[in-house]
Design a protein around this motif. Structure first.
Motif, PDB file in Angstrom:
ATOM      1  N   ILE A  34       0.781  -1.321   0.041  1.00 10.49           N
ATOM      2  CA  ILE A  34      -0.018  -0.158  -0.001  1.00 10.49           C
ATOM      3  C   ILE A  34       0.987   1.210  -0.221  1.00 10.49           C
ATOM      4  CG2 ILE A  34      -0.201  -0.097   2.519  1.00 10.49           C
ATOM      5  CD1 ILE A  34      -2.849   1.013   0.525  1.00 10.49           C
ATOM      6  N   SER A  35       0.738   2.264  -0.822  1.00 12.42           N
ATOM      7  CA  SER A  35       1.520   3.307  -1.033  1.00 12.42           C
ATOM      8  C   SER A  35       0.739   4.597  -0.072  1.00 12.42           C
ATOM      9  CB  SER A  35       1.772   3.737  -2.433  1.00 12.42           C
ATOM     10  OG  SER A  35       0.495   4.080  -2.808  1.00 12.42           O
ATOM     11  N   MET A  36       1.591   5.486   0.063  1.00  7.57           N
ATOM     12  CA  MET A  36       1.017   6.722   0.843  1.00  7.57           C
ATOM     13  C   MET A  36      -0.006   7.359  -0.024  1.00  7.57           C
ATOM     14  SD  MET A  36       1.197   8.132   3.716  1.00  7.57           S
ATOM     15  CE  MET A  36       0.437   9.534   4.482  1.00  7.57           C
ATOM     16  N   LYS A  37       0.128   7.432  -1.393  1.00  5.96           N
ATOM     17  CA  LYS A  37      -0.834   8.017  -2.320  1.00  5.96           C
ATOM     18  C   LYS A  37      -2.154   7.105  -2.211  1.00  5.96           C
ATOM     19  CE  LYS A  37      -1.689   8.844  -7.245  1.00  5.96           C
ATOM     20  NZ  LYS A  37      -1.245   8.364  -8.680  1.00  5.96           N
ATOM     21  N   ASP A  38      -2.204   5.780  -2.087  1.00  7.40           N
ATOM     22  CA  ASP A  38      -3.228   5.166  -1.983  1.00  7.40           C
ATOM     23  C   ASP A  38      -3.989   5.510  -0.653  1.00  7.40           C
ATOM     24  OD1 ASP A  38      -2.776   3.834  -4.611  1.00  7.40           O
ATOM     25  OD2 ASP A  38      -1.711   2.236  -3.638  1.00  7.40           O
ATOM     26  N   ILE A  39      -3.399   5.534   0.351  1.00 11.40           N
ATOM     27  CA  ILE A  39      -3.882   5.737   1.677  1.00 11.40           C
ATOM     28  C   ILE A  39      -4.674   7.045   1.681  1.00 11.40           C
ATOM     29  CG2 ILE A  39      -3.460   6.320   3.956  1.00 11.40           C
ATOM     30  CD1 ILE A  39      -1.071   4.275   3.870  1.00 11.40           C
ATOM     31  N   ARG A  40      -4.164   8.033   1.181  1.00  9.41           N
ATOM     32  CA  ARG A  40      -4.663   9.411   1.175  1.00  9.41           C
ATOM     33  C   ARG A  40      -5.805   9.258   0.261  1.00  9.41           C
ATOM     34  NH1 ARG A  40      -0.219  13.987   0.991  1.00  9.41           N
ATOM     35  NH2 ARG A  40      -1.950  15.414   1.161  1.00  9.41           N
ATOM     36  N   ALA A  71       4.246   6.255 -10.809  1.00  9.00           N
ATOM     37  CA  ALA A  71       4.156   5.867 -12.132  1.00  9.00           C
ATOM     38  C   ALA A  71       5.520   5.168 -12.730  1.00  9.00           C
ATOM     39  CB  ALA A  71       3.757   7.180 -12.997  1.00  9.00           C
ATOM     40  N   MET A  72       6.571   5.890 -12.475  1.00 10.93           N
ATOM     41  CA  MET A  72       7.533   5.473 -13.003  1.00 10.93           C
ATOM     42  C   MET A  72       8.158   4.050 -12.203  1.00 10.93           C
ATOM     43  SD  MET A  72       9.100   7.087 -15.305  1.00 10.93           S
ATOM     44  CE  MET A  72      11.004   6.231 -15.237  1.00 10.93           C
ATOM     45  N   TYR A  73       7.789   3.932 -10.639  1.00 15.72           N
ATOM     46  CA  TYR A  73       7.997   2.733 -10.200  1.00 15.72           C
ATOM     47  C   TYR A  73       7.409   1.691 -10.683  1.00 15.72           C
ATOM     48  CZ  TYR A  73       7.604  -0.523  -6.324  1.00 15.72           C
ATOM     49  OH  TYR A  73       7.773  -1.796  -5.739  1.00 15.72           O
ATOM     50  N   ASN A  74       5.964   1.936 -11.019  1.00 10.77           N
ATOM     51  CA  ASN A  74       4.853   0.512 -11.610  1.00 10.77           C
ATOM     52  C   ASN A  74       5.308   0.689 -12.827  1.00 10.77           C
ATOM     53  OD1 ASN A  74       3.559   0.650  -9.226  1.00 10.77           O
ATOM     54  ND2 ASN A  74       2.150   2.458  -9.987  1.00 10.77           N
ATOM     55  N   ILE A  75       5.802   1.534 -13.924  1.00 12.54           N
ATOM     56  CA  ILE A  75       6.395   1.174 -15.184  1.00 12.54           C
ATOM     57  C   ILE A  75       7.385   0.198 -15.157  1.00 12.54           C
ATOM     58  CG2 ILE A  75       7.234   2.127 -17.305  1.00 12.54           C
ATOM     59  CD1 ILE A  75       5.516   4.560 -16.886  1.00 12.54           C
ATOM     60  N   LEU A  76       8.384   0.658 -14.213  1.00  8.59           N
ATOM     61  CA  LEU A  76       9.750  -0.217 -14.438  1.00  8.59           C
ATOM     62  C   LEU A  76       9.666  -1.646 -13.610  1.00  8.59           C
ATOM     63  CD1 LEU A  76      12.301   2.675 -13.027  1.00  8.59           C
ATOM     64  CD2 LEU A  76      12.121   1.482 -15.441  1.00  8.59           C
ATOM     65  N   LEU A  77       8.671  -1.720 -12.616  1.00  3.63           N
ATOM     66  CA  LEU A  77       8.507  -2.940 -11.794  1.00  3.63           C
ATOM     67  C   LEU A  77       7.759  -3.913 -13.054  1.00  3.63           C
ATOM     68  CD1 LEU A  77       8.479  -4.700  -9.396  1.00  3.63           C
ATOM     69  CD2 LEU A  77       6.458  -3.380  -8.621  1.00  3.63           C
ATOM     70  N   ALA A  78       6.743  -3.289 -13.658  1.00  9.00           N
ATOM     71  CA  ALA A  78       5.963  -4.060 -14.622  1.00  9.00           C
ATOM     72  C   ALA A  78       6.730  -4.671 -15.692  1.00  9.00           C
ATOM     73  CB  ALA A  78       4.885  -3.332 -15.185  1.00  9.00           C
ATOM     74  N   TYR A  84       6.694  23.257  -3.660  1.00 11.00           N
ATOM     75  CA  TYR A  84       6.325  22.514  -4.661  1.00 11.00           C
ATOM     76  C   TYR A  84       5.307  21.657  -4.850  1.00 11.00           C
ATOM     77  CZ  TYR A  84       8.596  18.508  -2.527  1.00 11.00           C
ATOM     78  OH  TYR A  84       9.096  17.477  -1.480  1.00 11.00           O
ATOM     79  N   ASP A  85       4.677  21.187  -5.862  1.00  8.60           N
ATOM     80  CA  ASP A  85       3.585  20.179  -6.049  1.00  8.60           C
ATOM     81  C   ASP A  85       3.891  18.923  -5.441  1.00  8.60           C
ATOM     82  OD1 ASP A  85       1.196  19.191  -6.296  1.00  8.60           O
ATOM     83  OD2 ASP A  85       1.044  19.789  -8.404  1.00  8.60           O
ATOM     84  N   GLU A  86       3.874  18.626  -4.306  1.00  8.23           N
ATOM     85  CA  GLU A  86       4.039  17.251  -3.813  1.00  8.23           C
ATOM     86  C   GLU A  86       3.502  16.070  -4.355  1.00  8.23           C
ATOM     87  OE1 GLU A  86       3.440  14.491   0.244  1.00  8.23           O
ATOM     88  OE2 GLU A  86       2.756  16.472   0.245  1.00  8.23           O
ATOM     89  N   SER A  87       1.902  16.184  -4.820  1.00  2.00           N
ATOM     90  CA  SER A  87       0.967  15.398  -5.285  1.00  2.00           C
ATOM     91  C   SER A  87       1.695  15.147  -6.710  1.00  2.00           C
ATOM     92  CB  SER A  87      -0.469  15.884  -5.341  1.00  2.00           C
ATOM     93  OG  SER A  87      -1.306  15.147  -6.185  1.00  2.00           O
ATOM     94  N   SER A  88       1.959  16.068  -7.627  1.00  2.03           N
ATOM     95  CA  SER A  88       2.694  15.759  -8.988  1.00  2.03           C
ATOM     96  C   SER A  88       3.876  14.967  -8.902  1.00  2.03           C
ATOM     97  CB  SER A  88       2.603  17.018  -9.588  1.00  2.03           C
ATOM     98  OG  SER A  88       3.696  17.897  -9.220  1.00  2.03           O
ATOM     99  N   LEU A  89       4.671  15.158  -7.928  1.00  2.00           N
ATOM    100  CA  LEU A  89       5.915  14.549  -7.620  1.00  2.00           C
ATOM    101  C   LEU A  89       5.770  13.331  -7.433  1.00  2.00           C
ATOM    102  CD1 LEU A  89       9.069  14.799  -7.785  1.00  2.00           C
ATOM    103  CD2 LEU A  89       9.096  15.752  -5.517  1.00  2.00           C
ATOM    104  N   GLN A  90       4.761  13.125  -6.338  1.00  2.00           N
ATOM    105  CA  GLN A  90       4.444  11.623  -5.962  1.00  2.00           C
ATOM    106  C   GLN A  90       3.690  10.893  -6.932  1.00  2.00           C
ATOM    107  OE1 GLN A  90       1.637  11.377  -2.847  1.00  2.00           O
ATOM    108  NE2 GLN A  90       3.192   9.975  -1.590  1.00  2.00           N
ATOM    109  N   ASN A  91       2.955  11.532  -7.783  1.00  2.00           N
ATOM    110  CA  ASN A  91       2.399  10.503  -8.876  1.00  2.00           C
ATOM    111  C   ASN A  91       3.485  10.388  -9.850  1.00  2.00           C
ATOM    112  OD1 ASN A  91      -0.162  11.395  -7.810  1.00  2.00           O
ATOM    113  ND2 ASN A  91      -0.576  12.923  -9.080  1.00  2.00           N
ATOM    114  N   PHE A  92       4.379  11.081 -10.319  1.00  2.00           N
ATOM    115  CA  PHE A  92       5.516  10.943 -11.191  1.00  2.00           C
ATOM    116  C   PHE A  92       6.298   9.535 -10.819  1.00  2.00           C
ATOM    117  CE2 PHE A  92       9.865  11.292 -12.562  1.00  2.00           C
ATOM    118  CZ  PHE A  92       9.848  11.380 -14.037  1.00  2.00           C
ATOM    119  N   SER A  93       6.727   9.712  -9.343  1.00  2.00           N
ATOM    120  CA  SER A  93       7.374   8.692  -8.958  1.00  2.00           C
ATOM    121  C   SER A  93       6.850   7.410  -8.779  1.00  2.00           C
ATOM    122  CB  SER A  93       7.731   9.032  -7.537  1.00  2.00           C
ATOM    123  OG  SER A  93       8.444   8.105  -6.759  1.00  2.00           O
TER     124      SER A  93
END
Length: 305
Positions: free
Chosen positions: A26-32, A239-246, A228-237
């Motif tokens: 579970i990620s922090m983004k999912d929790i929030r 997304a990159m993690y999920n792409i590389l993991l996939a 800075y926009d924490e939400s956009s930075l977290q979304n990018f991070s």
């Protein structure tokens, strides 16, 4: 033949576990996101899920500069006051859910205890000091406390040398107030050491000093909005993690299937070569499977240096 089939099964099991790992953490983004959509979602969590959420929030808070993992102690400017309050609210709700679950367990256990066992347990509880009392109430709540223990604890709290604010917080917990109510009462009872001086537009030296102090405070307070926009930075991070993991999962799955098939139809010499390939394959699976955990471990070690 049996050994060969076992090895093939192990390869497929590793590949399957690797695929399921994509949705395991579970990620922090999912929790929030879940909390924003449904404030009651935490009351539906199991004990295991509560621990997973608390662990993720604690890790996130430490990344944001908290030494203890508590949102209230975050020192970094990388999070706005509004986001900090939201995380604090989630953390309090998780703590309350954990307390409710434990309280239900205690209630069931008390039903099985004899009168003598309950009496013996009460005598041990009466020996607690104020800090032990608060720790117990935080974990178990006040629902299953007997009246004798409650009276003794009230006396212990009153006779304690702790601050009045801390005493009131323990009293609130003993009275059965929720974590959120305790925090609100604590915030309301806290007072500022000083009041911000009024802006003085006069040309006197005293007026200039007031202006200087007020401008300095205004600069510090405005800093909350210059983030800075924490939400956009977290979304990018994320997304990159999920792409590389996939990609890694797909490669590992394909390689596992190819090795398994060739091992089944290959000659004795080829089978020996494929058997040697299992070591780096398993090691690679372990790295991809535990990539997120390894990253957190490295961050934790670097923070402690």
């Amino acid at each position: 033949m049996i050994k060969r089939n076992i090895k093939i099964i192990i390869i497929f099991i590793l590949s399957f576990l690797l695929v399921t790992q994509v949705n395991a953490a579970i990620s922090m983004k999912d929790i929030r996101s879940k909390y924003s959509n449904d404030k009651n979602v935490i009351n539906k969590l199991t004990e295991k899920e509560v621990k997973e959420w608390q662990k993720e929030i604690e890790s996130w808070c430490k990344l944001m500069g908290s030494v203890t993992g508590d949102p209230s102690t975050i020192t970094s400017n990388a999070i706005t006051s509004r986001d900090k309050k939201e995380v604090q609210s989630i953390s309090d709700a998780l703590l309350q859910r954990k307390q409710d679950i434990q309280s239900e367990k205690d209630e069931k256990e008390n039903e099985k205890k004899t009168t003598e066992e309950k009496k013996k347990e009460d005598e041990e509880l009466k020996k607690y000091d104020i800090k032990e009392i608060y720790e117990y109430l935080t974990d178990h709540g006040a629902k299953n406390i007997s009246e004798d223990v409650k009276k003794k604890w009230e006396k212990t709290i009153e006779e304690s040398n702790e601050s009045e604010e801390y005493k009131q917080q323990v009293k609130d917990a003993l009275d059965g107030k929720t974590i959120e109510e305790q925090r609100k009462n604590a915030d309301a009872s806290s007072t500022s050491i000083y009041k911000q001086p009024e802006l003085n537009k006069s040309k006197t030296s005293a007026g200039s000093l007031s202006d200087l102090i007020a401008d300095g405070k205004s600069f510090l307070y405005n800093g909350d909005e210059l983030q800075y926009d924490e939400s956009s930075l977290q979304n990018f991070s994320t997304a990159m993690y999920n792409i590389l993991l996939a990609i890694a999962v797909a490669i590992a799955l394909i390689v596992g299937v190819i090795v398994g098939i060739k091992y089944m139809v290959g000659s004795v010499e080829e089978k020996a070569n494929y058997k040697a390939m299992l070591i780096p394959y398993v090691a690679g699976c372990a790295v991809v499977f535990g990539a997120f955990g390894i990253w957190k471990l490295v961050v934790t070690i670097l923070e402690s240096i």
